[in-house]
Design an enzyme around this catalytic site. Sequence first.
Site, PDB file in Angstrom:
ATOM      1  N   LYS B  47       0.916  -1.107  -0.107  1.00  0.00           N
ATOM      2  CA  LYS B  47      -0.049   0.078  -0.134  1.00  0.00           C
ATOM      3  C   LYS B  47       0.795   1.260  -0.060  1.00  0.00           C
ATOM      4  CE  LYS B  47      -3.909   1.826   2.360  1.00  0.00           C
ATOM      5  NZ  LYS B  47      -4.697   2.098   1.185  1.00  0.00           N
ATOM      6  N   LEU B  75      -5.426   6.914   1.402  1.00  0.00           N
ATOM      7  CA  LEU B  75      -4.309   6.616   1.955  1.00  0.00           C
ATOM      8  C   LEU B  75      -3.660   6.605   2.936  1.00  0.00           C
ATOM      9  CD1 LEU B  75      -2.143   8.576  -1.219  1.00  0.00           C
ATOM     10  CD2 LEU B  75      -3.067   6.090  -1.353  1.00  0.00           C
ATOM     11  N   CYS B 132      -0.972  12.645  -7.224  1.00  0.00           N
ATOM     12  CA  CYS B 132      -1.446  13.562  -5.855  1.00  0.00           C
ATOM     13  C   CYS B 132      -0.921  14.757  -6.221  1.00  0.00           C
ATOM     14  CB  CYS B 132      -0.759  13.086  -4.739  1.00  0.00           C
ATOM     15  SG  CYS B 132       1.284  13.060  -4.753  1.00  0.00           S
ATOM     16  N   THR B 194      -6.933   4.309 -10.501  1.00  0.00           N
ATOM     17  CA  THR B 194      -8.258   4.542 -10.737  1.00  0.00           C
ATOM     18  C   THR B 194      -8.848   5.879 -11.332  1.00  0.00           C
ATOM     19  OG1 THR B 194      -8.295   5.609  -8.578  1.00  0.00           O
ATOM     20  CG2 THR B 194      -8.682   3.206  -8.546  1.00  0.00           C
ATOM     21  N   THR B 267      -8.912  -4.794  -8.162  1.00  0.00           N
ATOM     22  CA  THR B 267     -10.427  -4.807  -7.565  1.00  0.00           C
ATOM     23  C   THR B 267     -10.750  -6.242  -7.480  1.00  0.00           C
ATOM     24  OG1 THR B 267     -10.964  -2.753  -8.234  1.00  0.00           O
ATOM     25  CG2 THR B 267     -12.834  -3.963  -7.382  1.00  0.00           C
TER      26      THR B 267
END
Lengths: 280, 300
Positions: B47, B75, B132, B194, B267
Amino acid sequence: MSEPAPAATEPRTLAPPERRVAVVSGVERIGAYHVITAHDVSGPTNPRPGQFYMLSTDECWGGAGDERPYLPRAFSYARARVEPDGVAVSFLLEAVGPGTERLAALRPDEGLALVGPLGIGFRAPPDGLRPILVGGGIGAAPLLCLQEELEQTTLLLGFRSAAHAQAAALFSGEPQVVTDDGSVGRQALVTELLAAELNAGPGGTVLACGPPAMLEAIRALCAERDVPAQLALESGMACGFGACFGCVVPTTDGYVRLCLDGPVVDAHRLETALFAGAGH
Amino acid sequence: MTPLELCGISLRGPVLNGSGTFDARAAHRAFGDALLERFPFDAFVSKTITLEPRQGNPPPRLWETPAGMINSIGLPNKGLEGFLASDLPELARLPVPLIVSVMGFSREELAQLVCAVGEHDEVSMLELNVSCPNVETGLIMGADPAETALAVERLRSETAKPLVVKLTPNATDPGAVAAAAEAAGADAVSLVNTLKGMALNPQTGEPWLGGRTGGVSGPAIRAIALEQVATVAARVGIPVIGMGGIASGRDAADFIAAGASAVAIGTENFRDPAAGRRIAAELAELSLTRGTRDTSSMPV
């Protein structure tokens, strides 16, 4: 390897690390609910009351209303019966959307896809404390296997209507039942029964499952009276095993993933059970 | 399964996980050691970690869409220090190479992360999550070729380990961003992240997600992802890790045919924790029958 667990003895039975298919052996209509039973040959035979499974159908999962369902749905198991070659696991559900409607349409010999058991179940009540089980609506499900495991329980159930209250017949003994419309038992909230029960005498401990508003009322009642309570919460989740981080609930330790550190949570860890995203 | 080399790292097969779609430590708690014995991926992508701890977005964080979902997770992570102290030693025990995903709100923050993570032997590669905003410019780093190039140039000197740039599909020209990343020294690119999306509360008409908007994933975005992978693969010479709604070996084969060297499952992991293994097996089966594919029409 693991995330540090809150206690080494958490009531968790491990799940096989894959989705498997259990053959549906029964679909029973109980008033507003459906009870689906499936024969699970490769899962553990000893899930803990309060643990849940992620359910979908082996075939035709998707393509219904709004081209859904897509994600599996989380359900606490209601009963698990050991059989010669596996375990018969039962789930109580109400058809309220594309996922539950598809699950409710399952027929015997069709496949129920599942991952589980997942999460932490109810802890055994401390010795000497009188277990008070409180269920609201579909939240009665995990109390079925819990009641079988515990002796001498007090069982309080609340339902929306007479059709929903038929689920009370699944329990043994004589549960106290109230309904929102007064069609069965008194017209009252189940938390009124609990308040009366707690007022009647000390020495109780509460194990509850139901909608967020009910759990919050129970949390507040128990906090006021310093009664220990375990609440089985619900939150939308995609995976059930800590991958998606979608099911977080706010606790005194910050956000925790309900699928990993719940769904059964000690009430004193919550400031409220009425958080955004609670319920289904 | 055919072993392959990705940026000089040997993998037993081509199936990875998308960052943030599988938490190996959490899964170990749910599944026990059986997870390690039947680990679903050929390399594990962590992650995303940031310099400081983050608690993530307020719930609700999920919404189901037709053939997919929207997430607004934000996050959450323990921060660099927490990751190095508690996660890295555990992730090092996985039976596959480890790729650590990092994100910074400035180039200097990213540089600190890359330097600190890259010096650990347990880490095989780093993935840069550039989806980001750069707080210095307000631009989404990965949406702009020049911003991406500046970031990769700055980071290149911080580690000798392979740097993978995770591309966002929310860019005008992902091919140009990929080319800029390659020119600045990236060793590979991965895509797609995404797609930006939102859902409204049916009762109130207000945004459903606690973070207001989120990222759409799942089979719903597969066709878009496949096109972007093909476009990027045609623009760069470095390996492309393709992802976006892959749910079967057939889907994985499509991304490889479009130019991906490896694929990642995202997913679909949520629906089946063993999706990576299943898809790898289906892909191996397909590669045995390569050449028999009917390309003349779409099955109806």
